[in-house]
Design a protein around this motif. Sequence first.
Motif, PDB file in Angstrom:
ATOM      1  N   ARG A   1       0.352  -9.013  -1.486  1.00  0.00           N
ATOM      2  CA  ARG A   1       0.454 -10.021  -2.553  1.00  0.00           C
ATOM      3  C   ARG A   1       1.924 -10.293  -2.883  1.00  0.00           C
ATOM      4  O   ARG A   1       2.350 -11.435  -3.033  1.00  0.00           O
ATOM      5  CB  ARG A   1      -0.301  -9.556  -3.788  1.00  0.00           C
ATOM      6  CG  ARG A   1      -0.456 -10.631  -4.822  1.00  0.00           C
ATOM      7  CD  ARG A   1      -1.433 -10.283  -5.942  1.00  0.00           C
ATOM      8  NE  ARG A   1      -2.003  -8.964  -5.908  1.00  0.00           N
ATOM      9  CZ  ARG A   1      -1.601  -7.945  -6.651  1.00  0.00           C
ATOM     10  NH1 ARG A   1      -0.615  -8.095  -7.499  1.00  0.00           N
ATOM     11  NH2 ARG A   1      -2.188  -6.774  -6.573  1.00  0.00           N
ATOM     12  N   LYS A   2       2.731  -9.221  -2.986  1.00  0.00           N
ATOM     13  CA  LYS A   2       4.163  -9.397  -3.256  1.00  0.00           C
ATOM     14  C   LYS A   2       4.836 -10.183  -2.137  1.00  0.00           C
ATOM     15  O   LYS A   2       5.653 -11.073  -2.394  1.00  0.00           O
ATOM     16  CB  LYS A   2       4.851  -8.026  -3.388  1.00  0.00           C
ATOM     17  CG  LYS A   2       4.503  -7.263  -4.627  1.00  0.00           C
ATOM     18  CD  LYS A   2       5.170  -5.902  -4.570  1.00  0.00           C
ATOM     19  CE  LYS A   2       4.617  -4.942  -5.588  1.00  0.00           C
ATOM     20  NZ  LYS A   2       5.200  -3.596  -5.444  1.00  0.00           N
TER      21      LYS A   2
ATOM     22  N   SER B   1      -6.251  -8.893  -6.732  1.00  0.00           N
ATOM     23  CA  SER B   1      -5.870  -7.481  -6.803  1.00  0.00           C
ATOM     24  C   SER B   1      -7.041  -6.666  -7.332  1.00  0.00           C
ATOM     25  O   SER B   1      -7.702  -7.054  -8.278  1.00  0.00           O
ATOM     26  CB  SER B   1      -4.654  -7.297  -7.706  1.00  0.00           C
ATOM     27  OG  SER B   1      -4.977  -7.656  -9.022  1.00  0.00           O
TER      28      SER B   1
ATOM     29  N   SER C   1      -1.517  -4.849  -2.795  1.00  0.00           N
ATOM     30  CA  SER C   1      -0.418  -5.174  -3.699  1.00  0.00           C
ATOM     31  C   SER C   1       0.831  -5.588  -2.926  1.00  0.00           C
ATOM     32  O   SER C   1       1.499  -6.573  -3.284  1.00  0.00           O
ATOM     33  CB  SER C   1      -0.119  -3.964  -4.578  1.00  0.00           C
ATOM     34  OG  SER C   1       1.014  -4.194  -5.359  1.00  0.00           O
ATOM     35  N   GLU C   2       1.158  -4.865  -1.865  1.00  0.00           N
ATOM     36  CA  GLU C   2       2.335  -5.196  -1.070  1.00  0.00           C
ATOM     37  C   GLU C   2       2.173  -6.550  -0.374  1.00  0.00           C
ATOM     38  O   GLU C   2       3.123  -7.338  -0.305  1.00  0.00           O
ATOM     39  CB  GLU C   2       2.610  -4.097  -0.035  1.00  0.00           C
ATOM     40  CG  GLU C   2       3.017  -2.775  -0.634  1.00  0.00           C
ATOM     41  CD  GLU C   2       4.293  -2.874  -1.445  1.00  0.00           C
ATOM     42  OE1 GLU C   2       5.247  -3.524  -1.014  1.00  0.00           O
ATOM     43  OE2 GLU C   2       4.322  -2.281  -2.546  1.00  0.00           O
TER      44      GLU C   2
END
Length: 144
Positions: free
Chosen positions: A96-97, A81, A93-94
């Motif tokens: 990674r989620k 990140s 970030s999305e």
Amino acid sequence: MKLFRNREILKELLVSLLLCAAFSAAAFAFAGLKAGVLCLSGMLLLTVIHLLFVRSRYRSIEELSQSIDSILHGSESLLISSNTEGELSVLNSEIRKMTVMLRDQADRLLADKKQLSDYIADMFHQMRTPITSVNLLISLLSEE
């Protein structure tokens, strides 16, 4: 350069250079040589600075794409990140989620598969025990 494979970047560069030529020609015609050279150098400088920013953004997109590709091919590492803000950081970030969620789901599916296999093995064991008992009784009765 990979940057110029994108037709939009080429179109943008062409429009920028055409505007640079047009405004420089107007400056030459109306204000003289010094103004024309100043306008031409300023517009070229702005075009180069813009291309540098676009290249930086494309490098970030390429790093993100390589990270996703390595994850798809079995790498266990998560995306790194970045602490900056902007649409690329939000996208990072999305992703990674989503990666964490998909890995959790894959782990749960693997655990369910193992549990199902254990249940089936236990069921067959439970079925074999009475059948073996019946076979032993039949063999004893047939001997007598």
